[in-house]
Design a protein around this motif. Structure first.
Motif, PDB file in Angstrom:
ATOM      1  N   GLU A  45      -4.305   3.462   4.003  1.00 54.85           N
ATOM      2  CA  GLU A  45      -4.497   1.977   4.126  1.00 54.85           C
ATOM      3  C   GLU A  45      -3.577   1.288   4.780  1.00 54.85           C
ATOM      4  O   GLU A  45      -3.751   0.123   5.351  1.00 54.85           O
ATOM      5  N   ALA A  46      -2.161   1.611   4.490  1.00 59.71           N
ATOM      6  CA  ALA A  46      -1.190   0.803   5.115  1.00 59.71           C
ATOM      7  C   ALA A  46      -1.264   0.870   6.606  1.00 59.71           C
ATOM      8  O   ALA A  46      -1.293  -0.232   7.415  1.00 59.71           O
ATOM      9  N   GLN A 100       0.855  -1.205  -0.140  1.00 63.44           N
ATOM     10  CA  GLN A 100      -0.016  -0.115   0.086  1.00 63.44           C
ATOM     11  C   GLN A 100       0.759   1.264   0.088  1.00 63.44           C
ATOM     12  O   GLN A 100       0.508   2.119  -0.666  1.00 63.44           O
ATOM     13  N   ASN A 113      -0.762   4.773  -0.875  1.00 63.70           N
ATOM     14  CA  ASN A 113      -1.913   4.597   0.060  1.00 63.70           C
ATOM     15  C   ASN A 113      -1.415   4.625   1.438  1.00 63.70           C
ATOM     16  O   ASN A 113      -1.700   3.469   1.926  1.00 63.70           O
TER      17      ASN A 113
END
Length: 140
Positions: A25-26, A17, A22
């Motif tokens: 999201e990680a 991610q 992102n």
């Protein structure tokens, strides 16, 4: 036989991610209640799980490398992690003073030397050659 621990899965997913751009999201993957790697850790008295949560701004490849070092310590993955992310030379020079001495680490260390026992079995070993930065192969 390679052994894969669950803790590696969220770290791999979070790294993906981050590479995709992102970071939030990680962070969600790392913080996931019940599935994230942080929620399985034992808390010291007087602390709560919210202290273990990470933010999107913390999600960098460097953070992942440090977390992998803590979580997967001694499981023989470190060289591969540092090589894959392009941080091998910097980490070795920064964290291991011996790597700045008589045999300093540099870009050639991303490849290991090809074993002589392998090259001895080739008919064209001199043509095939050794990886850059290591002694040239000579047939016995």
């Amino acid at each position: 036989m390679p052994i894969l621990r669950y803790a590696e899965m969220p770290l791999i997913a979070a790294e993906c991610q981050i590479q995709l751009g992102n970071p939030s999201e990680a962070a969600n993957i790392i913080n996931d209640e019940g599935k994230g790697i942080r929620t399985s850790r034992i808390l010291k008295p007087g602390h709560d799980a919210s202290e273990m949560k990470v933010t999107a701004s913390q999600m960098t490849i460097e953070w992942i490398l440090e977390e992998r070092a803590r979580e997967l310590c001694g499981e023989w993955l470190r060289w591969f992690d540092l090589k894959r992310t392009g941080h091998l030379v910097d980490y070795l020079k920064g964290h291991n003073p011996a790597m700045r001495g008589d045999e300093p680490v540099d870009e050639h260390n991303y490849l290991w030397p090809i074993p002589t026992s392998f090259l001895d079995k080739l008919e064209n070993a001199e043509e095939f050659g050794q990886n850059p930065g290591y002694n040239a192969y000579t047939k016995k």
